[in-house]
Design a protein around this motif. Structure first.
Motif, PDB file in Angstrom:
ATOM      1  N   TYR A 191       0.681  -1.403  -0.098  1.00 47.65           N
ATOM      2  CA  TYR A 191      -0.009   0.005  -0.029  1.00 47.65           C
ATOM      3  C   TYR A 191       0.813   1.303  -0.033  1.00 47.65           C
ATOM      4  CZ  TYR A 191      -4.416  -2.687   0.887  1.00 47.65           C
ATOM      5  OH  TYR A 191      -5.414  -3.343   0.870  1.00 47.65           O
ATOM      6  N   THR A 192       2.121   1.134   0.230  1.00 48.63           N
ATOM      7  CA  THR A 192       2.915   2.228   0.190  1.00 48.63           C
ATOM      8  C   THR A 192       3.890   2.729  -0.759  1.00 48.63           C
ATOM      9  OG1 THR A 192       4.592   0.789   1.525  1.00 48.63           O
ATOM     10  CG2 THR A 192       3.270   2.102   2.911  1.00 48.63           C
ATOM     11  N   PRO A 193       3.701   3.732  -1.443  1.00 48.70           N
ATOM     12  CA  PRO A 193       4.454   4.268  -2.630  1.00 48.70           C
ATOM     13  C   PRO A 193       5.928   4.303  -2.196  1.00 48.70           C
ATOM     14  CG  PRO A 193       3.406   6.239  -1.485  1.00 48.70           C
ATOM     15  CD  PRO A 193       2.884   4.927  -0.721  1.00 48.70           C
ATOM     16  N   SER A 194       6.504   4.509  -3.360  1.00 46.03           N
ATOM     17  CA  SER A 194       8.154   4.621  -3.338  1.00 46.03           C
ATOM     18  C   SER A 194       8.554   6.160  -2.898  1.00 46.03           C
ATOM     19  CB  SER A 194       8.689   4.246  -4.597  1.00 46.03           C
ATOM     20  OG  SER A 194       8.309   5.204  -5.724  1.00 46.03           O
ATOM     21  N   ASN A 195       7.797   6.879  -3.072  1.00 46.36           N
ATOM     22  CA  ASN A 195       8.186   8.386  -2.535  1.00 46.36           C
ATOM     23  C   ASN A 195       8.318   8.319  -0.904  1.00 46.36           C
ATOM     24  OD1 ASN A 195       7.067  11.043  -1.704  1.00 46.36           O
ATOM     25  ND2 ASN A 195       8.051  11.441  -3.634  1.00 46.36           N
ATOM     26  N   TYR A 196       9.188   8.635  -0.387  1.00 44.24           N
ATOM     27  CA  TYR A 196       9.443   8.504   1.105  1.00 44.24           C
ATOM     28  C   TYR A 196       8.194   9.491   1.641  1.00 44.24           C
ATOM     29  CZ  TYR A 196      13.526   5.724   1.610  1.00 44.24           C
ATOM     30  OH  TYR A 196      14.180   4.493   1.828  1.00 44.24           O
ATOM     31  N   PHE A 197       8.118  10.653   1.298  1.00 48.71           N
ATOM     32  CA  PHE A 197       7.084  11.637   2.027  1.00 48.71           C
ATOM     33  C   PHE A 197       5.785  11.024   1.996  1.00 48.71           C
ATOM     34  CE2 PHE A 197       4.093  15.112   1.774  1.00 48.71           C
ATOM     35  CZ  PHE A 197       4.310  15.554   2.903  1.00 48.71           C
ATOM     36  N   LEU A 198       5.321  10.694   0.642  1.00 45.12           N
ATOM     37  CA  LEU A 198       4.107   9.823   0.688  1.00 45.12           C
ATOM     38  C   LEU A 198       4.084   8.614   1.555  1.00 45.12           C
ATOM     39  CD1 LEU A 198       3.162  10.268  -3.323  1.00 45.12           C
ATOM     40  CD2 LEU A 198       2.320  11.701  -1.206  1.00 45.12           C
ATOM     41  N   ALA A 199       5.150   7.950   1.564  1.00 48.77           N
ATOM     42  CA  ALA A 199       5.230   6.568   2.262  1.00 48.77           C
ATOM     43  C   ALA A 199       4.896   7.025   3.792  1.00 48.77           C
ATOM     44  CB  ALA A 199       6.349   5.824   1.925  1.00 48.77           C
ATOM     45  N   GLY A 200       5.545   7.909   4.060  1.00 44.74           N
ATOM     46  CA  GLY A 200       5.539   8.475   5.591  1.00 44.74           C
ATOM     47  C   GLY A 200       3.710   8.816   5.758  1.00 44.74           C
ATOM     48  N   ILE A 221      10.455   0.008   5.384  1.00 45.19           N
ATOM     49  CA  ILE A 221      10.562   1.181   4.109  1.00 45.19           C
ATOM     50  C   ILE A 221      11.377   2.195   4.682  1.00 45.19           C
ATOM     51  CG2 ILE A 221       8.865   3.007   3.542  1.00 45.19           C
ATOM     52  CD1 ILE A 221       6.686   1.262   4.559  1.00 45.19           C
ATOM     53  N   PHE A 222      11.899   2.779   5.708  1.00 50.73           N
ATOM     54  CA  PHE A 222      12.582   3.750   5.958  1.00 50.73           C
ATOM     55  C   PHE A 222      13.947   3.226   6.674  1.00 50.73           C
ATOM     56  CE2 PHE A 222       8.179   5.174   6.500  1.00 50.73           C
ATOM     57  CZ  PHE A 222       8.171   6.133   5.571  1.00 50.73           C
TER      58      PHE A 222
END
Length: 222
Positions: free
Chosen positions: A43-52, A80-81
């Motif tokens: 469900y989490t995108p590759s973009n770190y901000f959006l993933a957060g 993820i991070f």
């Protein structure tokens, strides 16, 4: 609308958040009982901000569904991070996941607690302990973990616990184990690494500290 009818309508509306939470709980209990780390990662995108943002949203969903384990979210963040960003995301998530049910309890549960206190005077003993030292009371309730985190947040909100005391004590109580689980997740493929050993040490220290807290506060535990 007559004042009496308006008052009764407002009283009924107060229960809507609890009803909504109950529906959410049933839905997740039947549809996401086997939610895994891989499911969350999908469900989490590759973009770190959006993933957060998505991860913090999962913490918010967890707070009203109850059934999603915090450990699952901690470990997902650590995959993820990088470990330090995972800790920051998990701290924000903790803040959100305890604030939402607290205000649900404050808005919906106070009338129920007042009625119970008038009917069962012994419940006032719980309130008396809370009034003496709200910070310690919240910390002990949270670190012992006998009551599910979301349920205890609702209860503390309904008891009109000061929000500042609630959120600071809650985060302080939950942070050590969050750190341990985040570091374990970040080093899951390196069980001999320093980070993994630090995580295990934190877990052991938290367990010992919890046992000490339990035996030194028997009145609150009762």
């Amino acid at each position: 609308m007559k004042p009496m009818k308006k008052t009764k309508l407002l009283e009924k509306l107060r229960y809507l958040p609890l009803i909504f939470m109950g529906i959410f709980f049933v839905y997740f209990a039947f549809n996401f009982r086997e939610l895994s780390v891989n499911d969350i990662l999908n469900y989490t995108p590759s973009n770190y901000f959006l993933a957060g943002v998505i991860m913090v949203s999962f913490f918010a969903i967890k707070s009203i569904s109850v059934v999603i384990p915090l450990t699952l979210l901690y470990i997902s963040s650590s995959i993820i991070f990088s470990w330090y960003w995972a800790i920051i995301v998990n701290l924000i998530g903790l803040f959100v996941s305890m604030t939402i049910p607290y205000y649900i309890g404050k808005f919906s549960g106070k009338d129920v607690v007042d009625k119970l206190m008038s009917k069962y005077p012994k419940i006032n003993k719980v309130n008396d302990i809370k009034v003496k030292n709200q910070w310690a009371f919240v910390f002990i309730v949270k670190i012992l973990g006998f009551i599910p985190n979301d349920v205890s947040s609702i209860a503390l909100g309904s008891l009109n616990t000061d929000y500042k005391a609630f959120i600071i004590s809650s985060v302080l109580a939950k942070t050590p184990m969050m750190l341990a689980k985040t570091l374990i997740g970040a080093n899951i493929n390196q069980p001999g690494s320093k980070g993994f050993k630090v995580a295990i040490l934190i877990s052991i220290l938290v367990f010992i500290f919890t046992v000490v807290i339990y035996w030194k506060n028997k009145d609150i535990n009762k």
